[in-house]
Design a protein around this motif. Structure first.
Motif, PDB file in Angstrom:
ATOM      1  N   PRO A  70       2.951 -12.180  -0.420  1.00  0.00           N
ATOM      2  CA  PRO A  70       1.634 -11.663  -0.802  1.00  0.00           C
ATOM      3  C   PRO A  70       0.548 -12.704  -0.575  1.00  0.00           C
ATOM      4  CG  PRO A  70       2.883 -12.264  -2.748  1.00  0.00           C
ATOM      5  CD  PRO A  70       3.819 -12.386  -1.599  1.00  0.00           C
ATOM      6  N   PRO A  71      -0.647 -12.262  -0.192  1.00  0.00           N
ATOM      7  CA  PRO A  71      -1.766 -13.187  -0.031  1.00  0.00           C
ATOM      8  C   PRO A  71      -2.261 -13.666  -1.391  1.00  0.00           C
ATOM      9  CG  PRO A  71      -2.497 -10.932   0.289  1.00  0.00           C
ATOM     10  CD  PRO A  71      -1.008 -10.880   0.153  1.00  0.00           C
ATOM     11  N   ALA A  72      -3.155 -14.643  -1.363  1.00  0.00           N
ATOM     12  CA  ALA A  72      -3.739 -15.133  -2.608  1.00  0.00           C
ATOM     13  C   ALA A  72      -4.503 -13.993  -3.281  1.00  0.00           C
ATOM     14  CB  ALA A  72      -4.669 -16.307  -2.313  1.00  0.00           C
ATOM     15  N   ASN A  73      -4.599 -14.042  -4.582  1.00  0.00           N
ATOM     16  CA  ASN A  73      -5.294 -13.025  -5.388  1.00  0.00           C
ATOM     17  C   ASN A  73      -4.554 -11.689  -5.433  1.00  0.00           C
ATOM     18  OD1 ASN A  73      -7.369 -14.907  -5.696  1.00  0.00           O
ATOM     19  ND2 ASN A  73      -8.446 -14.140  -3.891  1.00  0.00           N
ATOM     20  N   TYR A  74      -3.293 -11.661  -4.995  1.00  0.00           N
ATOM     21  CA  TYR A  74      -2.510 -10.424  -4.959  1.00  0.00           C
ATOM     22  C   TYR A  74      -1.365 -10.542  -5.950  1.00  0.00           C
ATOM     23  CZ  TYR A  74      -0.198  -6.356  -2.799  1.00  0.00           C
ATOM     24  OH  TYR A  74       0.380  -5.125  -2.546  1.00  0.00           O
ATOM     25  N   THR A  75      -1.307  -9.615  -6.914  1.00  0.00           N
ATOM     26  CA  THR A  75      -0.265  -9.638  -7.939  1.00  0.00           C
ATOM     27  C   THR A  75       0.543  -8.344  -7.874  1.00  0.00           C
ATOM     28  OG1 THR A  75      -1.660 -10.984  -9.392  1.00  0.00           O
ATOM     29  CG2 THR A  75       0.217  -9.853 -10.398  1.00  0.00           C
ATOM     30  N   ASP A  76       1.855  -8.478  -7.780  1.00  0.00           N
ATOM     31  CA  ASP A  76       2.733  -7.312  -7.747  1.00  0.00           C
ATOM     32  C   ASP A  76       3.228  -6.972  -9.141  1.00  0.00           C
ATOM     33  OD1 ASP A  76       3.194  -6.100  -5.141  1.00  0.00           O
ATOM     34  OD2 ASP A  76       3.931  -8.062  -4.506  1.00  0.00           O
ATOM     35  N   VAL A  77       3.188  -5.700  -9.468  1.00  0.00           N
ATOM     36  CA  VAL A  77       3.844  -5.162 -10.661  1.00  0.00           C
ATOM     37  C   VAL A  77       4.946  -4.249 -10.142  1.00  0.00           C
ATOM     38  CG1 VAL A  77       3.595  -3.772 -12.739  1.00  0.00           C
ATOM     39  CG2 VAL A  77       1.731  -5.292 -12.034  1.00  0.00           C
ATOM     40  N   SER A  78       6.151  -4.754 -10.118  1.00  0.00           N
ATOM     41  CA  SER A  78       7.241  -4.047  -9.451  1.00  0.00           C
ATOM     42  C   SER A  78       7.839  -2.946 -10.322  1.00  0.00           C
ATOM     43  CB  SER A  78       8.338  -5.041  -9.053  1.00  0.00           C
ATOM     44  OG  SER A  78       9.430  -4.369  -8.466  1.00  0.00           O
ATOM     45  N   PHE A  79       8.033  -1.775  -9.695  1.00  0.00           N
ATOM     46  CA  PHE A  79       8.729  -0.667 -10.334  1.00  0.00           C
ATOM     47  C   PHE A  79      10.221  -0.678 -10.001  1.00  0.00           C
ATOM     48  CE2 PHE A  79       4.667   2.092 -10.380  1.00  0.00           C
ATOM     49  CZ  PHE A  79       4.412   1.730 -11.697  1.00  0.00           C
ATOM     50  N   GLU A  80      10.678  -1.710  -9.319  1.00  0.00           N
ATOM     51  CA  GLU A  80      12.080  -1.757  -8.918  1.00  0.00           C
ATOM     52  C   GLU A  80      12.980  -1.674 -10.149  1.00  0.00           C
ATOM     53  OE1 GLU A  80      12.500  -4.308  -4.886  1.00  0.00           O
ATOM     54  OE2 GLU A  80      11.788  -5.444  -6.606  1.00  0.00           O
ATOM     55  N   GLY A  81      13.938  -0.794 -10.086  1.00  0.00           N
ATOM     56  CA  GLY A  81      14.838  -0.584 -11.210  1.00  0.00           C
ATOM     57  C   GLY A  81      14.533   0.675 -11.993  1.00  0.00           C
ATOM     58  N   ILE A  82      13.327   1.216 -11.835  1.00  0.00           N
ATOM     59  CA  ILE A  82      12.974   2.454 -12.533  1.00  0.00           C
ATOM     60  C   ILE A  82      13.671   3.653 -11.902  1.00  0.00           C
ATOM     61  CG2 ILE A  82      11.082   4.095 -12.882  1.00  0.00           C
ATOM     62  CD1 ILE A  82       9.283   1.887 -13.618  1.00  0.00           C
TER      63      ILE A  82
END
Length: 298
Positions: free
Chosen positions: A63-75
């Motif tokens: 991910p580039p700077a200023n980019y935050t992932d909220v992962s749904f992996e596992g749902i």
């Protein structure tokens, strides 16, 4: 009093000062092909200095700077989006009946979207990383408009007041037009090509079929998805919220992955914008020269 050239220099220097927006992206669908349409936009926003938080099943590897992932992996299980060729090679008897068979297949193809939406919604409403993200302040919300309005309901629960922009990786869905005030009169506007193969030049019978499917899917989406998602949210949080069919009309802008050169001319409103091809890489690539025709294969 400063000299004029110094004033001009200061003005030009200050004019380059910008403030990045805080952007939240909500993409609860498990299909990779959908996310591929949105990723270039999200990455470009981050590269231009905006603070982008993205909730999806497909976190970026770099991910580039200023980019935050909220992962749904596992749902939920990520959709492989495969096609069962038996639908075409060995169709059931009812599917061989003209018109009726085609309608039945179209309904059967889209029906699993309800189960997928409810499965994700039932788990996302209590997913801690998403809850944490929704408790922050944002300047704008990007949300996928496909088979779920669960995220719209959660925005209301957490009192997120930022303008909402809906994104579609395809043409507008049968239940999408009215939420932005657009018209999709089925007498001359065919449903998305994933459902039908009609174009604007439909025969009378095709217009009847198109109208039936439009009414059916609008009713189906309301009762099979929206009402059940609303019940899930209200049960979990112990509060009553406005109908999702009403909340979705607060959308300020809708971006569709279409273009009139491919999808035909149709009535639009200022809040409905075609952005077909925004996911394509604009970099020009050099076509290699072919010096030996024997090495050129069609």
């Amino acid at each position: 009093m400063l000299p004029p050239f110094i004033c001009c220099a200061l003005f030009l220097a200050l004019s380059n000062c910008v403030h990045g927006a805080r952007i939240l992206g909500l993409f609860p669908h498990t299909g990779r092909s959908h996310q591929m349409v949105y990723e270039p936009l999200l990455q470009k926003l981050a590269e231009r200095g905006h603070h982008v938080t993205v909730a999806s099943f497909f976190p970026l590897k770099n991910p580039p700077a200023n980019y935050t992932d909220v992962s749904f992996e596992g749902i939920a299980r990520v959709g492989l989006e495969t096609i069962d060729l038996n639908w075409y090679e060995n169709p059931k008897f009812i599917l061989r009946i003209p018109i009726i068979g085609r309608i039945c297949k179209q309904i059967t193809d889209i029906s699993p979207l309800a189960e997928m939406a409810l499965n994700v919604c039932s788990k996302a409403i209590e997913w801690p990383p998403l809850t944490e993200a929704l408790n922050k302040e944002y300047d704008i919300i990007l949300v996928e408009n496909f088979n779920s309005d669960c995220m719209i309901g959660l925005l209301h629960v957490y009192q997120v007041k930022a303008p909402v922009v809906a994104l579609l990786s395809s043409n507008i869905m049968p239940w999408s037009a009215e939420r932005i005030g657009a018209t999709d009169n089925p007498s001359y506007v065919p449903l998305i090509t994933a459902i039908t193969s009609f174009n604007s030049q439909m025969s009378f019978l095709e217009r009847m079929e198109n109208t039936f499917l439009k009414l059916f899917f609008t009713f189906w989406y309301r009762h099979a998805i929206q009402m059940k998602e609303q019940a899930l949210i209200e049960k979990h949080y112990g509060i009553k919220i406005p109908e999702l069919g009403v909340l979705v009309k607060n959308i300020s802008l809708m971006l569709t992955n279409t273009h009139h050169t491919l999808n035909g001319a149709r009535p639009l409103v200022p809040g409905l914008v075609e952005v077909g091809g925004m996911h394509l890489n604009p970099t020009r690539k050099v076509i290699p020269e072919v010096s030996d025709l024997n090495n050129f294969y069609l």
